[in-house]
Write an enzyme that holds these catalytic residues in place. Sequence first.
Site, mmCIF file in Angstrom:
data_model
loop_
_atom_site.group_PDB
_atom_site.id
_atom_site.type_symbol
_atom_site.label_atom_id
_atom_site.label_comp_id
_atom_site.label_asym_id
_atom_site.label_seq_id
_atom_site.Cartn_x
_atom_site.Cartn_y
_atom_site.Cartn_z
ATOM 1 N N HIS A 196 48.149 48.301 38.725
ATOM 2 C CA HIS A 196 47.042 48.918 39.463
ATOM 3 C C HIS A 196 47.514 50.145 40.231
ATOM 4 O O HIS A 196 46.866 50.568 41.185
ATOM 5 C CB HIS A 196 46.438 47.919 40.456
ATOM 6 C CG HIS A 196 46.042 46.623 39.835
ATOM 7 N ND1 HIS A 196 45.142 46.553 38.814
ATOM 8 C CD2 HIS A 196 46.447 45.344 40.072
ATOM 9 C CE1 HIS A 196 44.987 45.273 38.458
ATOM 10 N NE2 HIS A 196 45.778 44.532 39.199
ATOM 11 N N HIS A 256 41.359 43.592 35.925
ATOM 12 C CA HIS A 256 42.270 43.030 34.923
ATOM 13 C C HIS A 256 41.545 42.875 33.597
ATOM 14 O O HIS A 256 41.942 42.094 32.742
ATOM 15 C CB HIS A 256 42.788 41.658 35.349
ATOM 16 C CG HIS A 256 43.298 41.632 36.751
ATOM 17 N ND1 HIS A 256 42.511 41.263 37.816
ATOM 18 C CD2 HIS A 256 44.496 41.956 37.255
ATOM 19 C CE1 HIS A 256 43.232 41.373 38.920
ATOM 20 N NE2 HIS A 256 44.429 41.783 38.610
#
Lengths: 357, 213
Positions: free
Chosen positions: A57, A219
């Site tokens: 991320h 995700h």
Amino acid sequence: MKKLINKPEDVVKEELEGMALAFPELIKVHFEPNYIYRADAPVKGKVALISGGGSGHEPMHGGFVGMGMLDAACPGEVFTSPTPDQMLEAAKTVNSGAGILYIVKNYTGDVMNFEMAADMARAEGIQVANIIIDDDVAVKDSLYTAGRRGVGTTVLAEKICGAAAEKGYDLKQVAELCRKVNINGRSMGMALTSCTVPAAGKPTFDLAEDEMEIGIGIHGEPGRTRMKLKSADEITEMLALSIIEDEAYTRTVREWDLEREEWVDVEMTDPPFEAGDKVLAFVNSMGGTPLIELFIIYRKLYEICEKKGLTIVRNLIGPYITSLEMQGVSITLLKMDEEMVELWDAPVKTPSMRWGV
Amino acid sequence: MPITTSDVSEYLRKVAEVLAENKEYLTELDSAIGDADHGINMDRGFQNVLRKLPAVEDKDIGTILKTAGMALVSSVGGASGPLYGTAFMQAGMAAAGKRELAAEDLLAILEAALKGVLMRGRANLGDKTMVDALTPAIDAMREALENGADLTEALDKATAAAEEGMKATIPLIAKKGRASYLGERSIGHQDPGATSSYLLIRTMAEMAHAKQA
């Protein structure tokens, strides 16, 4: 799989090595257990902020370690929660005696690992509070799911609470502020393409050339709907209206009560947006979407906010909470008050967010 | 015949073996409703248990189990790490100081492990989680022991109940963890966590048979 990597199992380690070499004046990296921490930690008298989560991320969270933001970040494997030993060691390293706030995104693994870490740190005499960020409106109910996921508001909470800790807020005050940021922030994302986790070697999900997923998680968790691709304006409207028109959201989270010294279930409700609100508008790239497209989104978002009576008083545009190379965007709106605006503007000096210094 | 410290170490080695064999299978189950890493994570965790085991093998059963729990917590990650880690740590506390276990002791240890899982994960029966395999298994074992069964018989009953519970997760809607975001799309898939829990129980029964033979 086409990636600029050496071996899938070395991705996180080599990323951290690169970061340590790139920002020696700001951060240090500890290996086994892995954590990134402020070069000048522990900062005397200051509450220390620690966050963490799966890698993939970037720049969140490691890129936000430094003056005015996080004291440490614990990176797990790609899209896998870090483990309590990382969080415990990070806490010991950055604790100045003023206590630790763990900022935790609402994913089952992250929540449990941070709870264990907090228990372990307290057993060693460190004061710890945990605040959960759960702002993804794509998840409608909290009764039959693990609840709303933690996404864009996390970045904003780390900046605002980091500034507060720097200003001298105590642990209880920083925790309360973090809770306030969370309940006033809402986000929703979408994907044009999937991403590929290096260890998996193939795309997380399939999406046809002319399809998109609205409400995607960071995700690649499924969103609300899959549909035919639409224009940037139409997509912006779908995301923005889902956020602005979201009703009051109530859920129960487990928090550590600093006075009673036990875990307690706390019921919280996010107030809906109202005309007249001042907001921070955050347009985030999922990793593969370029700035040129983010500005097209921001242009429409600005128009929608104006129409709905929301005044954008601050903005953040760019890739800050990504999902590897996924093409897509997320929008976060955070209702701001004077205190939050002032803390947002306060100086920050981290690898990936820097102003006022 | 009581369960000894070396039986417990042997059990952990067997579990590591079984999970290595089922690594692909568990990961495949997880790719349908999770993030396709359950087998990989459990295998990594138990390989770490194997590394930590030699240092504590001559210690009491509580220490061995607690060490296994810590090894899992620090290497599995995700939700399985804290859940299985807590299970083994709680089991370790229930077995503190013991060097031998009777069938009733094993039951008490498993009950403590389940209690740990429930405390950490806050799942209810029917949420499509490991609890759906562990709860009926422990209930079946308790009932068998109350009815005069020996350890091997009781563990056979536990295994059968765990298997049934595991299979019963197929038609359920997931209410916990990442799978819960799928809502009705989680129907029709067997829960990976219930499956690994079944494997842990089955390995216990297999060892009891081998020891009896």
